[in-house]
Design a protein around this motif. Structure first.
Motif, mmCIF file in Angstrom:
data_model
loop_
_atom_site.group_PDB
_atom_site.id
_atom_site.type_symbol
_atom_site.label_atom_id
_atom_site.label_comp_id
_atom_site.label_asym_id
_atom_site.label_seq_id
_atom_site.Cartn_x
_atom_site.Cartn_y
_atom_site.Cartn_z
ATOM 1 N N LEU A 1 -13.522 30.985 -21.917
ATOM 2 C CA LEU A 1 -13.276 32.084 -20.974
ATOM 3 C C LEU A 1 -12.337 33.154 -21.529
ATOM 4 C CD1 LEU A 1 -12.678 30.059 -17.644
ATOM 5 C CD2 LEU A 1 -14.859 30.673 -18.732
ATOM 6 N N CYS A 2 -12.134 33.181 -22.835
ATOM 7 C CA CYS A 2 -11.127 34.079 -23.406
ATOM 8 C C CYS A 2 -11.326 35.535 -23.006
ATOM 9 C CB CYS A 2 -11.120 33.962 -24.926
ATOM 10 S SG CYS A 2 -10.299 32.481 -25.542
ATOM 11 N N HIS A 3 -12.579 35.980 -22.919
ATOM 12 C CA HIS A 3 -12.826 37.390 -22.632
ATOM 13 C C HIS A 3 -13.246 37.635 -21.183
ATOM 14 C CE1 HIS A 3 -12.592 37.885 -26.973
ATOM 15 N NE2 HIS A 3 -12.344 39.150 -26.712
ATOM 16 N N SER A 4 -13.079 36.629 -20.343
ATOM 17 C CA SER A 4 -13.412 36.823 -18.935
ATOM 18 C C SER A 4 -12.246 36.558 -18.002
ATOM 19 C CB SER A 4 -14.598 35.932 -18.537
ATOM 20 O OG SER A 4 -14.285 34.560 -18.686
ATOM 21 N N ILE A 5 -11.357 35.625 -18.349
ATOM 22 C CA ILE A 5 -10.271 35.315 -17.439
ATOM 23 C C ILE A 5 -9.338 36.511 -17.294
ATOM 24 C CG2 ILE A 5 -8.792 34.283 -19.235
ATOM 25 C CD1 ILE A 5 -7.933 32.246 -17.021
ATOM 26 N N GLY A 6 -9.033 36.834 -16.058
ATOM 27 C CA GLY A 6 -8.196 37.990 -15.769
ATOM 28 C C GLY A 6 -8.966 39.285 -15.687
ATOM 29 N N ALA A 7 -10.276 39.220 -15.984
ATOM 30 C CA ALA A 7 -11.100 40.433 -15.973
ATOM 31 C C ALA A 7 -12.255 40.331 -14.986
ATOM 32 C CB ALA A 7 -11.646 40.727 -17.367
ATOM 33 N N ILE A 8 -12.831 39.141 -14.838
ATOM 34 C CA ILE A 8 -13.924 38.957 -13.898
ATOM 35 C C ILE A 8 -13.690 37.687 -13.086
ATOM 36 C CG2 ILE A 8 -15.535 40.107 -15.476
ATOM 37 C CD1 ILE A 8 -16.751 37.416 -16.111
ATOM 38 N N PRO A 9 -14.248 37.610 -11.879
ATOM 39 C CA PRO A 9 -14.076 36.400 -11.054
ATOM 40 C C PRO A 9 -14.867 35.224 -11.621
ATOM 41 C CG PRO A 9 -14.709 38.308 -9.718
ATOM 42 C CD PRO A 9 -14.953 38.683 -11.145
ATOM 43 N N HIS A 10 -14.390 34.023 -11.323
ATOM 44 C CA HIS A 10 -15.077 32.785 -11.681
ATOM 45 C C HIS A 10 -15.085 31.859 -10.470
ATOM 46 C CE1 HIS A 10 -13.186 34.358 -15.360
ATOM 47 N NE2 HIS A 10 -14.130 33.771 -16.056
ATOM 48 N N ALA A 11 -15.971 30.872 -10.517
ATOM 49 C CA ALA A 11 -16.011 29.825 -9.494
ATOM 50 C C ALA A 11 -16.397 28.521 -10.182
ATOM 51 C CB ALA A 11 -16.999 30.182 -8.394
ATOM 52 N N PHE B 1 -16.077 21.661 -18.066
ATOM 53 C CA PHE B 1 -14.767 21.995 -18.620
ATOM 54 C C PHE B 1 -14.774 23.445 -19.090
ATOM 55 C CE2 PHE B 1 -17.240 20.338 -22.201
ATOM 56 C CZ PHE B 1 -17.010 21.268 -23.200
ATOM 57 N N ALA B 2 -13.593 23.990 -19.291
ATOM 58 C CA ALA B 2 -13.444 25.355 -19.799
ATOM 59 C C ALA B 2 -12.086 25.467 -20.486
ATOM 60 C CB ALA B 2 -13.571 26.379 -18.684
ATOM 61 N N PHE B 3 -11.926 26.502 -21.292
ATOM 62 C CA PHE B 3 -10.678 26.730 -22.023
ATOM 63 C C PHE B 3 -10.543 28.223 -22.265
ATOM 64 C CE2 PHE B 3 -14.191 25.946 -24.810
ATOM 65 C CZ PHE B 3 -14.066 26.840 -25.855
ATOM 66 N N TRP B 4 -9.310 28.679 -22.512
ATOM 67 C CA TRP B 4 -9.083 30.120 -22.675
ATOM 68 C C TRP B 4 -7.715 30.395 -23.284
ATOM 69 C CZ3 TRP B 4 -9.559 27.546 -17.991
ATOM 70 C CH2 TRP B 4 -8.386 27.383 -17.238
ATOM 71 N N CYS B 5 -7.549 31.636 -23.727
ATOM 72 C CA CYS B 5 -6.242 32.125 -24.144
ATOM 73 C C CYS B 5 -5.644 32.918 -22.993
ATOM 74 C CB CYS B 5 -6.351 32.986 -25.397
ATOM 75 S SG CYS B 5 -7.332 34.490 -25.158
ATOM 76 N N THR B 6 -4.364 33.272 -23.116
ATOM 77 C CA THR B 6 -3.700 34.015 -22.028
ATOM 78 C C THR B 6 -3.074 35.312 -22.511
ATOM 79 O OG1 THR B 6 -1.606 32.823 -22.373
ATOM 80 C CG2 THR B 6 -3.172 31.865 -20.808
ATOM 81 N N TYR B 7 -3.357 35.702 -23.760
ATOM 82 C CA TYR B 7 -2.702 36.897 -24.298
ATOM 83 C C TYR B 7 -3.561 38.147 -24.212
ATOM 84 C CZ TYR B 7 -5.125 34.837 -28.361
ATOM 85 O OH TYR B 7 -6.042 34.244 -29.194
ATOM 86 N N LYS B 8 -4.790 38.023 -23.710
ATOM 87 C CA LYS B 8 -5.651 39.197 -23.576
ATOM 88 C C LYS B 8 -5.443 39.818 -22.190
ATOM 89 C CE LYS B 8 -9.066 37.032 -26.641
ATOM 90 N NZ LYS B 8 -8.718 37.742 -27.885
ATOM 91 N N HIS B 9 -6.392 39.596 -21.291
ATOM 92 C CA HIS B 9 -6.310 40.227 -19.972
ATOM 93 C C HIS B 9 -5.183 39.669 -19.109
ATOM 94 C CE1 HIS B 9 -9.892 42.688 -20.427
ATOM 95 N NE2 HIS B 9 -10.473 41.660 -20.997
ATOM 96 N N LEU B 10 -4.678 38.465 -19.416
ATOM 97 C CA LEU B 10 -3.589 37.889 -18.634
ATOM 98 C C LEU B 10 -2.218 38.373 -19.094
ATOM 99 C CD1 LEU B 10 -4.729 34.200 -18.034
ATOM 100 C CD2 LEU B 10 -5.050 36.211 -16.592
#
Length: 425
Positions: A211-221, A229-238
């Motif tokens: 989810l690196c390029h979606s979290i903080g930018a688009i909704p998820h459910a 499972f899912a994983f992501w970084c927090t330094y982009k949109h977050l």
């Protein structure tokens, strides 16, 4: 949106922007336009404050900071997971902030990749970020499998987009696990996570998403979609800061599975300091932590995530779509003669939070933009990513960026620069 290409119209859109006040929350360099928030988000004053508070807790409490102060470090990963859960559409116990993107991927694959008999392959795609592919190949090698045979990478017809039908077709009885991006890092294409998850489960395959390029930018459910499972970084949109701690999600139906990579911070909180050599994993996503939390690298998220709590991801997505739609319109109207190709999807349900322009002189154009105080992102061999971020960018900045691109192309200013990437692109 009207096809008005005047600066006056951009200013009108800024006046109508209900999120415009949040721009003041961020540190923005004077006379600069920052369109690289999908690589590294800007520092907010709230993030700075929380980072200093956590630093002060070290100064004030020393080792007692693990259990004392406003934000005890021992529970920080779970607290941040709770704050992050609404952004991925999950229950708070399904999310924990820990590790890094690749470390978390290794953990999740080590846990959920369980090859049996003829079901031994991992399904991915050829457009994914290289680090994910490196990790998947590494995990296959650990199991004694040849990645050339056991890693299936779905091909792209044009080098920019993926065909979901092709992905589903590749979900054969040989596949044990699927790992895909929610948003492609180059073209910004959104994959239909719900559809792909349903298709995978119909064939008895576990599936996870980057989810690196979606979290903080688009909704998820994620929970409603039954993602494993899912994983992501927090330094982009977050906007968590360079090298900020990553995050992971594990569907509650998998709670109780032993982590593939065990480490003591995955222990049950009440038993961790028993120092028993037999691990008692946490009963939730916390079990998939490995090492001690990186407290100072997680601290900024305590501030940055409060902005998302206030606004809500739906409002952020609304403005993001407006910004990118406006930019595409300006590119078409003002740059049509200069050979740019819009390579990201046009549709609102398929387009992430940046636009992706193709041009044979992309590297030199990016250098010319930076020389004019616009920060873009070059992707080899010929891609320009431009990410107007809803929290701090404006419609006027979009107009100014396209206007500068017009000047660069009309006056051939890009010819002053080599058409090769720098060490970091």
């Amino acid at each position: 949106m009207t096809r008005d290409v005047t600066k006056k119209y951009a200013l009108t859109l800024d006046k109508q922007d209900e999120l415009h006040s949040y721009r003041k929350e961020f540190y923005i360099q004077p006379d600069h336009i920052y369109f690289d928030g999908n690589s590294l988000g800007l520092l907010s004053k709230r993030a700075e404050t929380k980072a200093m508070e956590l630093l002060d807790s070290w100064k004030s409490h020393a080792i007692d900071g693990w259990t004392s102060g406003d934000q005890p470090w021992f529970y920080l990963s779970e607290r941040l997971g709770e704050m992050c859960a609404p952004l991925v559409g999950a229950k708070h116990e399904e999310v924990v902030i820990t590790g890094s993107t690749t470390t978390n991927l290794h953990q999740l694959v080590a846990t959920f990749y369980q090859p049996v008999k003829d079901r031994t392959k991992i399904l991915a795609d050829e457009l994914n970020f290289p680090s994910d592919i490196y990790a998947l190949k590494s995990q296959l090698l650990i199991h004694g499998f040849d990645p050339a045979e056991h890693l299936i990478q779905v091909k792209s017809a044009d080098g920019h987009l993926l065909d979901e039908e092709a992905i589903i077709t590749a979900m054969t009885e040989e596949v044990a696990l699927i790992v895909l991006p929610s948003v492609l890092y180059r073209s910004g294409q959104i994959l239909n996570v719900k559809r792909l998850t349903m298709a995978a489960h119909e064939k008895g395959i576990l599936i996870g998403f980057d989810l690196c390029h979606s979290i903080g930018a688009i909704p998820h459910a994620l929970t409603d979609w039954d993602v494993d499972f899912a994983f992501w970084c927090t330094y982009k949109h977050l906007n968590g800061g360079p090298g900020a701690v990553g995050g992971l999600y594990v569907n509650e139906k998998h709670f109780g599975m032993k982590p593939g990579l065990a480490g003591w911070f995955g222990s049950h909180k009440e038993k961790q300091f028993d120092m028993d050599h037999t691990m008692s994993p946490a009963p939730d996503a916390g079990a998939y932590q490995i090492g001690t939390p990186h407290v100072l690298s997680a601290a900024p998220l305590l501030g940055s995530l409060t902005i998302f709590q206030e606004i809500g991801i739906e409002r952020i997505r609304k403005k993001s779509l407006q910004l990118t739609a406006y930019m595409m319109m300006l590119v078409e109207e003002r740059l049509g003669e200069f050979g740019f190709q819009i390579a990201n999807p046009y549709g609102d349900t398929q387009r992430g939070a940046h636009i992706f322009l193709q041009h044979r002189e992309a590297a030199s154009i990016c250098k010319a933009l930076k020389n004019m105080n616009v920060v873009p992102d070059f992707r080899a061999p010929s891609g320009i990513r431009l990410a107007p971020v809803a929290l701090y960018n404006t419609f006027s900045e979009v107009w100014d960026c396209v206007d500068k691109l017009h000047t660069i192309m009309d006056k051939e200013l890009y010819r002053k620069f080599t058409n090769t990437r720098d060490v970091i692109a």
